[in-house]
Design an enzyme around this catalytic site. Structure first.
Site, short mmCIF file in Angstrom:
data_model
loop_
_atom_site.label_atom_id
_atom_site.label_comp_id
_atom_site.label_asym_id
_atom_site.label_seq_id
_atom_site.Cartn_x
_atom_site.Cartn_y
_atom_site.Cartn_z
N ASP A 53 0.81 -1.22 0.00
CA ASP A 53 0.00 0.00 0.00
C ASP A 53 0.84 1.27 0.00
O ASP A 53 0.31 2.36 -0.19
CB ASP A 53 -0.95 0.02 1.20
CG ASP A 53 -2.33 -0.46 0.81
OD1 ASP A 53 -2.48 -0.94 -0.33
OD2 ASP A 53 -3.26 -0.34 1.61
N ASP A 112 -12.03 38.62 -31.73
CA ASP A 112 -11.38 37.33 -31.99
C ASP A 112 -12.12 36.17 -31.34
O ASP A 112 -11.93 35.01 -31.69
CB ASP A 112 -9.95 37.35 -31.44
CG ASP A 112 -8.94 37.29 -32.56
OD1 ASP A 112 -9.37 37.28 -33.72
OD2 ASP A 112 -7.73 37.25 -32.25
N GLY A 119 -9.95 30.77 -35.09
CA GLY A 119 -11.04 31.28 -35.93
C GLY A 119 -10.75 31.30 -37.42
O GLY A 119 -11.54 30.80 -38.22
N LEU A 120 -9.59 31.83 -37.82
CA LEU A 120 -9.29 31.96 -39.25
C LEU A 120 -9.20 30.57 -39.87
O LEU A 120 -9.73 30.33 -40.97
CB LEU A 120 -7.98 32.72 -39.44
CG LEU A 120 -7.49 32.81 -40.88
CD1 LEU A 120 -8.50 33.56 -41.74
CD2 LEU A 120 -6.14 33.50 -40.97
S1 SF4 Z 1 -7.55 -2.31 -2.31
FE1 SF4 Z 1 -7.09 -1.00 -0.55
S2 SF4 Z 1 -5.87 -2.26 0.81
FE2 SF4 Z 1 -5.88 -3.28 -1.16
S3 SF4 Z 1 -4.05 -2.51 -2.21
FE3 SF4 Z 1 -5.72 -1.17 -2.82
S4 SF4 Z 1 -5.64 0.48 -1.35
FE4 SF4 Z 1 -4.46 -1.16 -0.49
#
Ligand code: SF4
Length: 556
Positions: free
Chosen positions: A36, A290, A425-426
């Site tokens: 994570d 413009d 535009g042009l």
């Molecule tokens: S689902 Fe949630 S816990 Fe699992 S890797 Fe992704 S962020 Fe982390």
């Protein structure tokens, strides 16, 4: 289960990380599996922060599940406290840790640390990143604010807090500079800015202000509502995105600050006028000749609710665009979004399913898309110009230069950013005149964009997005790689039932040739209208005559 390739928001603990990273002197201990820590990269690579976020992960592994994960968490809290010596601590769980139910709040409380420890209950399977940020900020505020014994007596100089800017916020750094400068120029003192670089001691002082400026309701509205209930502090409701909204914002803060009445009223009015005249270039740019060709350009807007609603106003009232779609992934702000869409005679699109968004864009046949990084990919595939107005964003939307969205300078930035992807535009005029020209032919792209990718042909529009992009550029792209990675990591879910579109009548060669004479930015709309017309009359073939009949029918 929901089959997900792209997600507009991360899990709620990423929202908590955004708040923790914005603050100073606060540490976040997150009960989370190994891996994570990928979230660190959002801050160190996307936002390019020079330091790691103040987050300690327990990073438990499969073998830890047979042991005492609760002890692992307690050890992590203890070590984080000893090492970082924070003034306050946040504790919580990520999605996987939520399942093992170790109760981070109770475990941390048992350690009896000599600082405030704030447990976060973030339901990762129901809520998302912005909700996580709002909840974290709210819990911090309600824990740390010191309520005064008596109501606050206003001083000679009005004073406000500025609430909402976080780490990893779309242009938060520059919006904050713009708005704090504007407030100071109006003669308003800033008491606390939070969570951006605020310490727990700063949060304790929030009561010492007359009112709150809420820059990002997605993050700060819950805390501001609590401050209103507990301390009687009113808060702003207008988001200063666009020149007109900035004027309205100035009026709102002037009222809340008690400026603009009494002795100083005239001096204040002159100050406001000078400010607007000196800083606001976009209204004149939008009025200059413009910009005539911008009138009535069909625009589709999608993003977080705050930016989408603000962009709709700027697009229609300031630039003269026609709004053909308005949507958001911010479900918490569905009411506000529906009201805004109704104001433009539209039905709001509230979804976090990018396939629904892509279908809506395709059906609305806009000439410009204002959206997130996802809509940029969709627009590229559909061959429609696009500008980014909201998170989620890639690294290029954390620019080195000053690029606010808010205030008068923000309005200047919006004008340049939104007009830039459009054909000038042009050139648009020349395309209408010289369709057979080698340079200004029917499929020509805006030449001021240099080597921009060609629009994807209609034949490849139904191919998967990454294939279509590769077909257009001839080489694997970032999106293709994003898609490949996301496919590898996406949770396995039941396949969606395949919808078989109704069969459209084929086009005769001369009708197809005539269609190609229509400039590309309105061609998709002409094609769709003609096909709808043929379908309604059950015509077996779309001929030249059908094309002209449909044109006459829809221009009635
Ligand atoms: S689902 Fe949630 S816990 Fe699992 S890797 Fe992704 S962020 Fe982390």
């Amino acid at each position: 289960m929901q089959l997900t390739l792209w997600t507009y928001e991360g899990p709620p603990h990423v929202g908590a990380m955004r708040v923790a990273t914005a603050l100073r002197g606060v540490h976040y201990v997150l009960h989370a599996p190994q891996g994570d820590t990928y979230a660190d990269l959002l801050f160190t690579m996307i936002e390019r922060r020079p330091e790691r976020p103040p987050v300690t992960y327990t990073t438990f592994q499969a073998r830890d599940l047979g042991g005492d994960t609760a002890q692992l968490f307690k050890d992590a809290v203890k070590q984080a406290y000893d090492r970082f010596q924070p003034q306050a601590m946040l504790v919580g769980a990520s999605c996987t840790a939520e399942l093992i139910q170790d109760d981070p709040g109770g475990l941390a409380a048992a350690l009896d640390l000599p600082i405030p420890v704030i447990p976060l209950e973030l339901p990762a399977y129901q809520r998302k990143e912005n909700w996580g940020a709002a909840e974290t900020f709210y819990q911090l505020v309600r824990t740390l604010v010191v309520k005064p014994q008596a109501s606050r007596v206003r001083g000679a100089v009005p004073r406000c807090n500025v609430l909402g800017p976080t780490a990893l916020g779309f242009r938060h750094r520059d919006d904050l500079r713009e708005i704090t400068q504007l407030l100071q120029q109006l003669g308003i003192e800033i008491n606390v800015v939070a969570p951006w670089q605020a310490t727990p001691a700063d949060l304790a002082r929030l009561a010492d202000a007359d009112f709150n400026v809420v820059l990002y309701p997605e993050v700060a509205q819950t805390a501001a509502a609590w401050l209103r209930r507990q301390l009687g502090q009113p808060s702003t409701t207008i988001i200063p995105i666009g020149a007109r909204a900035t004027q309205d914002f100035i009026e709102e803060v002037s009222t809340l600050a008690g400026l603009g009445t009494g002795d100083g009223a005239e001096r204040h009015a002159v100050r406001v006028r000078d400010l607007a005249a000196g800083l606001s270039r976009s209204p004149w740019y939008a009025r200059s000749v413009d910009s005539n060709y911008l009138t009535g350009k069909r625009v589709f807007i999608f993003g977080d609710a705050t930016h989408a609603i603000a962009a709709a106003r700027v697009a229609t009232e300031e630039f003269g665009f026609e709004l053909v779609g308005l949507g958001s992934y911010s479900r918490e702000f569905g009411r506000e979004l529906r009201a805004a869409a109704a104001h433009y005679g539209l039905e709001a699109l509230i979804t976090d399913d990018y396939l629904e968004v892509e279908a809506a864009i395709s059906a609305a046949t806009p000439e410009l898309v204002l959206g997130t990084q996802m809509e940029r990919h969709m627009a590229k595939r559909l061959g429609v110009p696009c500008a980014v107005i909201s998170a989620p964003v890639h690294v290029q939307d954390f620019p080195a230069r000053h690029a606010p969205q808010m205030g008068f300078e923000g309005a200047n930035v919006l004008f340049d950013t939104w007009v830039h992807p459009l054909m000038m535009g042009l050139e648009e005029h020349l395309l209408g005149m010289f369709r057979g020209d080698f340079e200004f032919h029917a499929d020509a792209l805006p030449s001021h964009l240099g080597h921009a990718a060609r629009p994807v042909s209609m034949a490849s529009r139904d191919a998967p997005m990454h294939e279509a992009t590769e077909a257009a550029t001839g080489e694997p792209t970032g999106e293709a790689m994003d898609a490949a990675i996301a496919v590898q990591t996406a949770p396995i879910a039941a396949p969606r039932p395949i919808e078989v579109p109704p069969q459209d009548a084929p086009w005769s060669a001369d009708a197809e040739q005539e269609l190609r004479k229509i400039p590309f930015f309105v061609r998709a709309k002409a094609r769709r209208n003609t096909e709808a017309y043929a379908r309604s009359r059950q015509l077996p073939l779309i001929t030249l005559e059908t094309l002209y009949d449909a044109k006459a029918h829809f221009s009635r």
